[in-house]
Design a protein around this motif. Structure first.
Motif, PDB file in Angstrom:
ATOM      1  N   LYS A 340      79.457 -14.208  81.676  1.00 55.25           N
ATOM      2  CA  LYS A 340      80.039 -13.167  81.392  1.00 55.25           C
ATOM      3  C   LYS A 340      80.474 -12.313  82.777  1.00 55.25           C
ATOM      4  O   LYS A 340      81.724 -11.765  82.747  1.00 55.25           O
ATOM      5  N   ASP A 344      84.336 -11.865  83.651  1.00 56.35           N
ATOM      6  CA  ASP A 344      84.843 -10.610  83.730  1.00 56.35           C
ATOM      7  C   ASP A 344      85.381 -10.216  85.072  1.00 56.35           C
ATOM      8  O   ASP A 344      86.374  -9.464  85.322  1.00 56.35           O
ATOM      9  N   PRO A 497      87.140  -8.006  77.134  1.00 53.06           N
ATOM     10  CA  PRO A 497      85.745  -8.390  77.286  1.00 53.06           C
ATOM     11  C   PRO A 497      84.976  -7.357  76.223  1.00 53.06           C
ATOM     12  O   PRO A 497      85.241  -6.382  75.959  1.00 53.06           O
ATOM     13  N   GLU A 499      80.991  -6.938  74.012  1.00 54.45           N
ATOM     14  CA  GLU A 499      79.458  -7.149  74.211  1.00 54.45           C
ATOM     15  C   GLU A 499      79.050  -7.816  72.951  1.00 54.45           C
ATOM     16  O   GLU A 499      79.432  -7.260  71.794  1.00 54.45           O
ATOM     17  N   LEU A 506      77.702 -15.184  74.326  1.00 55.92           N
ATOM     18  CA  LEU A 506      79.070 -14.667  74.975  1.00 55.92           C
ATOM     19  C   LEU A 506      80.117 -14.279  74.115  1.00 55.92           C
ATOM     20  O   LEU A 506      80.357 -15.200  73.305  1.00 55.92           O
ATOM     21  N   TYR A 508      84.096 -12.864  73.722  1.00 51.94           N
ATOM     22  CA  TYR A 508      85.216 -12.022  74.177  1.00 51.94           C
ATOM     23  C   TYR A 508      86.580 -12.382  73.402  1.00 51.94           C
ATOM     24  O   TYR A 508      86.333 -12.997  72.338  1.00 51.94           O
TER      25      TYR A 508
END
Length: 576
Positions: A340, A344, A497, A499, A506, A508
């Motif tokens: 991540k 990101d 992105p 959480e 992961l 997204y």
């Protein structure tokens, strides 16, 4: 809440095309009113901003003449396979004439094809046939060094007064007669080799058989630009640039104060990414940009931070179009948090320029084994492939990755004799074994004796068997590539992105201009995981159904999803 910062390239892609409004019949009968200002129309992004580029090590892909060495005609023979898989371009590692001290990366003629790979006519046929199938071809351009058997170097070392002396890097001995500096080669030992006839040392950051070219010499630069023009005129769609950080050295020639525990050999301040490199790459970019057809530069680089990677694109995006993201590639193990962070930063700190995500290549152990745990490798391969192929930007694949080819085991290489086909035993041989097209002797790669042994895994891991099995890894890859082409969010949408609320998972999303998109969920653990997804920049979207799942027939609770061990979910959603 995480608010994504969308750079100018991603924003342009997300806005889509603006439609011009036509006039009604009633309006057409009236005098034309003063036209309003024209709306800006987003320029379509070049093909390479969202391409999948498939790396081929020609020596190991397909042999057509029975000598045990793959060739250009073999690549041509397999173009239909590559088209059906769904790749946009292929990158061929060096097929130039070479003494093969470094299997083609020691070039003895930049504008020819090595006899074992075929002829220029074979190359021209390959690019012509690839073009018919919508596949572009990239040449591996070795910028930093040549072979010590190249005519340029033979002239250079013939005398100190030869016109090509300065095409390479020469230096007088130290006062004690030894090497000018204590610098170390990436391949081990000193970077300097003494040349007794002329009484000087020449510089080589790789093997002594690979003397470094002197890019400070205008004649050498012109010659290398002419090499690029040669291949562009012969149908190349661009180049993968080898070893770009090392084109220049600090000509004050300082001693290294900390050879053993300082910066890694490939990231020394005196040999890596010096300012002059930027200008040299801009010069090469101008050459490539002068040709039609959206030609491209894909580049190998040496970096230690995302800020370093951003510099490789050029301050104005005018150097390497596609610098490979080694920060992502070098993440160790399945680590959702580490991935991540790398993803990101590539999305938020590259000013919207296209990232280049990849794992496997001719210098790196294959991802099937590198990330696998020995029991769930195929499931884990679905995670790594889904991650690389659902992200924004450009993705690289390595031949055989799509069927889960493993590296050769040590015992498969032990005892293989050296000879004309394999002059040296290379520690990268395990990931360069012949492509496994089918079970049986030669694995469909050759009718002769292969230059490297075919892996014993070919009996169960091969293209023929996997294409016949709709649940295979091959079909997983093919569906991912198809989704990448046909889904607007996957093709050119913004990266969102998210959480996951779970350190093992992961999460997204990709979202198009209409607000529709794909939620990507990847469980990087061997246990079931429950998620609590947050971070949407606005209201939570509405589920639109499962697009792909590693568990056939899986359903998902959009509010509180649960993923099986090493599970993958690609879930469509609709804008609010």
């Amino acid at each position: 809440m995480i608010t994504p910062k969308i750079g100018k390239f991603a924003l342009t892609a997300a806005l889509g095309m603006v439609l011009a409004l036509g006039a009604s019949p009633a309006q057409a009968a009236q005098p034309a009113p003063l036209a309003p200002p024209a709306k800006a129309v987003a320029k379509p992004q070049p093909w390479w901003t969202h391409a999948v580029i498939y790396e081929i090590y020609p020596r190991s892909f397909q042999d057509t003449n029975g000598d045990g060495i793959g060739d250009l005609n073999g690549v041509t023979r397999r173009l239909d396979y590559l088209r059906d898989l769904g790749v946009d371009a292929i990158w061929l590692t060096p097929f130039y004439p070479s003494p093969n001290a470094d299997f083609g990366y020691d070039v003895s003629d930049y504008t020819a094809v090595a006899p074992e790979y075929g002829t220029m006519a074979d190359w021209d046929r390959l690019t012509r046939e690839a073009r018919k199938r919508g596949i572009r071809v990239l040449v591996d351009l070795v910028l930093n060094h040549s072979s010590d058997q190249h005519p340029w170097f033979r002239e250079s070392r013939s005398s100190r007064s030869n016109p090509k002396r300065d095409w390479y890097v020469w230096h007088d001995p130290a006062p004690d007669g030894g090497p000018p500096t204590n610098w170390q080669s990436i391949f081990g030992g000193s970077t300097w080799e003494y040349d007794k006839p002329t009484g000087q040392y020449y510089y080589h950051i790789f093997l002594k058989e690979q003397p470094d070219l002197n890019w400070a010499n205008p004649g050498l630069q012109k010659a290398m630009h002419d090499v690029a023009r040669f291949w562009l005129n012969h149908g190349a769609s661009g180049f993968r640039l080898d070893a770009t950080p090392y084109l220049f050295e600090d000509t004050n020639w300082p001693q290294d104060p900390d050879v053993k525990s300082g910066a890694p050999v490939g990231l020394k301040p005196y040999n890596s990414n010096l300012p002059a490199t930027r200008a040299a790459l801009r010069g090469l970019r101008k050459v490539v940009d002068s040709f039609p057809g959206e030609r491209v530069l894909l580049g190998e680089n040496a970096i230690s931070s995302i800020a370093d990677l951003r510099k490789v694109y050029g301050a104005k995006g005018d150097e390497i179009n596609l610098p490979m993201d080694f920060l992502y590639k070098d993440v160790a193990g399945l680590n959702a948090s580490a991935f991540k962070a790398r993803i990101d930063e590539a999305e938020l700190k590259l000013d919207g320029l296209p990232p280049v995500f990849h794992f496997s290549n001719h210098d790196t152990p294959r991802q099937w084994g590198r990330f696998g745990d020995g029991r769930h490798n195929d499931r884990i391969a679905r995670i790594t492939s889904a991650m690389t192929l659902t992200l924004r930007g450009t993705a690289l694949m390595y031949y055989g990755e799509e069927i889960g080819m493993p590296d050769l085991a040590p015992d498969e290489l032990r005892g293989i004799p050296l000879g004309p086909k394999r002059k040296v035993a290379d520690n990268r041989d395990p990931e360069r074994s012949p492509m496994q097209w089918r079970a049986g002797k030669g694995a469909g790669f050759t009718t002769g004796e292969p230059w490297l042994p075919v892996g014993r895994s070919a009996a169960s891991v091969n293209v023929e068997d996997q294409r016949a099995d709709k649940g295979s890894l091959y079909h997983w890859y093919a569906r991912l590539l198809q989704l990448r082409k046909t889904n607007a969010a996957m093709r050119s949408g913004a990266y969102i992105p998210l959480e996951s609320g779970n350190a093992q998972v992961l999460a997204y999303a990709r979202r198009d201009a209409a607000g529709n998109g794909v939620l990507v969920l990847l469980n990087m653990s061997g246990q079931p995981q429950t998620l609590s997804i947050s971070g949407w920049p606005d209201r939570v979207p509405v589920s639109g159904g499962m697009l792909m799942s590693s568990e056939p027939g899986a359903v998902m609770d959009w509010q509180r999803p649960v993923l099986e061990p090493f599970g993958v979910r690609l879930v469509g959603f609709k804008g609010g």
